[in-house]
Design an enzyme around this catalytic site. Structure first.
Site: not given
Length: 551
Positions: A214, A277
């Site tokens: 993330d 990401e």
């Protein structure tokens, strides 16, 4: 549009399972609820793994299921080595991993290294400790500006809206690029780096096959924390090709972190992977995350954001393949995830509409029929491209965004922090329908659902689509079978001659044609249509239809 040599290859050969894998994202609280509390859980996922095996995916990616106050749906992690009781236990996680492996599917878990929860033991210790203490040095604490330190250390804004700094009782400020309950870690601190290497080991030893990282572009901040005058866009780097990099995103230091992680993963059997990401532009900059000694994949958000026109699609596909080929990495393709409006609705908005961050009942509404038609065409186009493809739960059912969700039930912190100007991401996170006539459409054994499901969910339920010719579910299942049979993921793309409103390419033994224009167009003479996103018109390809054909 057709300046590219029609026979020039634009893809590379496969080198590992991830280079051609179809990976299915599961948002745990919205996939399947085993106990009737209205929140999906790990046993629910395990019970539905047969659906994914039948669909034909190679791996699943699980959004966070760790202990968390759920201030940001689990992306505020309080303990990286356990399971949130809402979702089950560590034993449930072990069982899910084992069952997926038994069905031939790999398991990727989310890792959230940019920030912890404010409930994490480290942050609680930091609040109890003095300024300058080792406990505070795990996070980004700074003194404020002004004679009494009452002004934030700089002008940075949270991506969820509002200031990116919060003041604590002793007068210092801590950085949170997202919610106030998500304090940013200090990745210049060796203790932080050592901690996450140990977290990786913990889950690798339990058998996970990789990590989706993330905010992979955000861990390292510019050392001087310089002011940034530009607006901080929601879930975007805010970066354009002709602008300098923001001081909080895509700093050079992140690459050393991922080299360390890669060395760790390479020491394990079974080809474990790292997926970034990283909302980074241009494609050449993103490709630096997937150099041979760093991550294995990076999400191709430029592709997700590309306009539904032949020139835009041609440009982003070409640029993506060239950028990743230059570093010897596979390209990834994605159309929907838990952070964006579902593509069955997004593509139902007029071409050129800026990507909305959520859609509410009083916002301009997508054309549902047009959106689904284009979504099916976009999906067949995507699944024919060489590289790895990501699917988001429910897209195989053609699920649209929930655009009439009552504002009072919204849970995304974006809604409040933006002053009710951004609807946020709840509309793509509504629990998915399995059975048209069951409580909560088969999501769980009761009517409970943490976000309300719209009545139209019944028509999208899996049991209404399975074995129904022409259904979106069968479109996906057939596409994944043919993709595997013809080796499209490990193939080589070659552009073929076409008009300006048509995208036309070959990959392995198949040709692929998408019609973006207003008039139907013919397929090449003498070819056999193999799969199509919609009915053909006396052999012609209608508007917003993709066809796979065999020469």
């Amino acid at each position: 549009m057709n300046t590219h040599d029609p026979q020039e290859p634009a893809g590379g050969p496969a080198t590992g399972w991830w280079t051609e894998a179809v990976i299915y994202q599961i948002y745990p609280r919205s996939f399947a609820d085993s106990d009737g509390d209205g929140i999906g859980d790990l046993p629910g996922i395990t019970a539905r793994l047969g659906h994914l095996a039948d669909l034909g995916v190679d791996a699943v990616w699980l959004s966070p299921f760790y202990p968390s106050p759920q201030a940001d749906a689990g992306y505020d992690v309080a303990d990286y080595r356990d399971v949130e009781p809402l979702f089950g236990t560590l034993a449930d996680a072990d069982r899910l991993i084992a069952d997926a492996h038994a069905r031939g599917m790999r398991v990727i878990v989310d890792l959230v290294p940019n920030h912890t929860s404010s409930a994490h033991a480290w942050f609680r210790a930091a609040l109890a400790a003095a300024p300058g203490s080792p406990e505070r040095q795990r996070y980004v604490f700074r003194d404020g500006l002004g004679p009494d330190g009452a002004q934030p250390p700089n002008d940075w804004q949270s991506t969820f809206g509002g200031p990116a700094w919060t003041r604590v009782d002793d007068g210092q400020w801590y950085l949170h690029l997202f919610d106030t309950a998500q304090p940013d870690l200090n990745w210049d601190n060796p203790e932080v780096r050592a901690e996450f290497l140990d977290v990786l080991r913990f889950w690798l030893d339990r058998g996970v096959d990789g990590f989706r990282v993330d905010v992979a572009h955000g861990l390292v901040k510019q050392a001087d924390l310089a002011n940034w005058q530009e607006p901080q866009e929601i879930l975007s780097s805010g970066q354009e090709v002709d602008k300098p990099r923001p001081p909080m995103w895509d700093q050079e230091g992140v690459h050393d972190i991922y080299r360390d992680w890669r060395r760790l993963l390479d020491g394990y059997d079974g080809e474990r992977i790292l997926v970034a990401e990283a909302w980074v532009e241009p494609a050449e900059r993103l490709a630096r995350y997937v150099r041979p000694d760093e991550m294995h994949q990076a999400f191709n958000f430029e592709y997700l954001l590309a306009a539904w026109t032949a020139p835009a699609q041609y440009a982003v596909i070409t640029r993506s393949l060239e950028a990743t080929d230059a570093v010897g990495a596979p390209t990834t393709w994605v159309l929907s995830n838990h952070d964006v409006v579902r593509h069955a609705s997004r593509l139902g908005l007029p071409v050129g509409t800026p990507r909305p961050n959520g859609i509410g009942v009083d916002d301009p509404q997508p054309d549902a029929a047009l959106g689904l038609r284009r979504a099916r065409a976009a999906t067949l186009l995507m699944l024919a491209l060489p590289g790895s493809a990501y699917l988001y739960q429910g897209e195989e059912l053609g699920l649209p965004e929930h655009t009439s969700l009552p504002d009072e039930v919204r849970q995304d912190p974006t809604w409040e922090r933006s002053g009710h100007t951004e609807r946020g991401r709840d509309g793509c996170r509504v629990p998915i329908p399995w059975e048209a006539d069951a409580p909560s459409y088969g999501f769980g054994p009761t009517d409970a659902s943490w976000l309300p499901q719209p009545p139209l969910w019944a028509e999208y339920a899996l049991d209404r689509q399975r074995d129904v010719p022409g259904s979106t579910y069968e479109l996906y299942r057939t596409a994944l079978r043919l993709r595997r049979e013809h080796g499209l993921g490990r193939g080589t793309l070659r552009w073929l001659a076409s008009g300006d409103e048509v995208l036309h390419f070959g990959n392995g033994p198949l040709g692929v044609l998408t019609n973006f224009g207003t008039a139907s167009v013919p397929l090449p003479e003498g070819v056999e249509p193999l799969h199509a996103s919609g009915p053909l018109d006396d052999g012609l390809v209608p508007t917003d239809v993709t066809v796979w054909y065999r020469a």
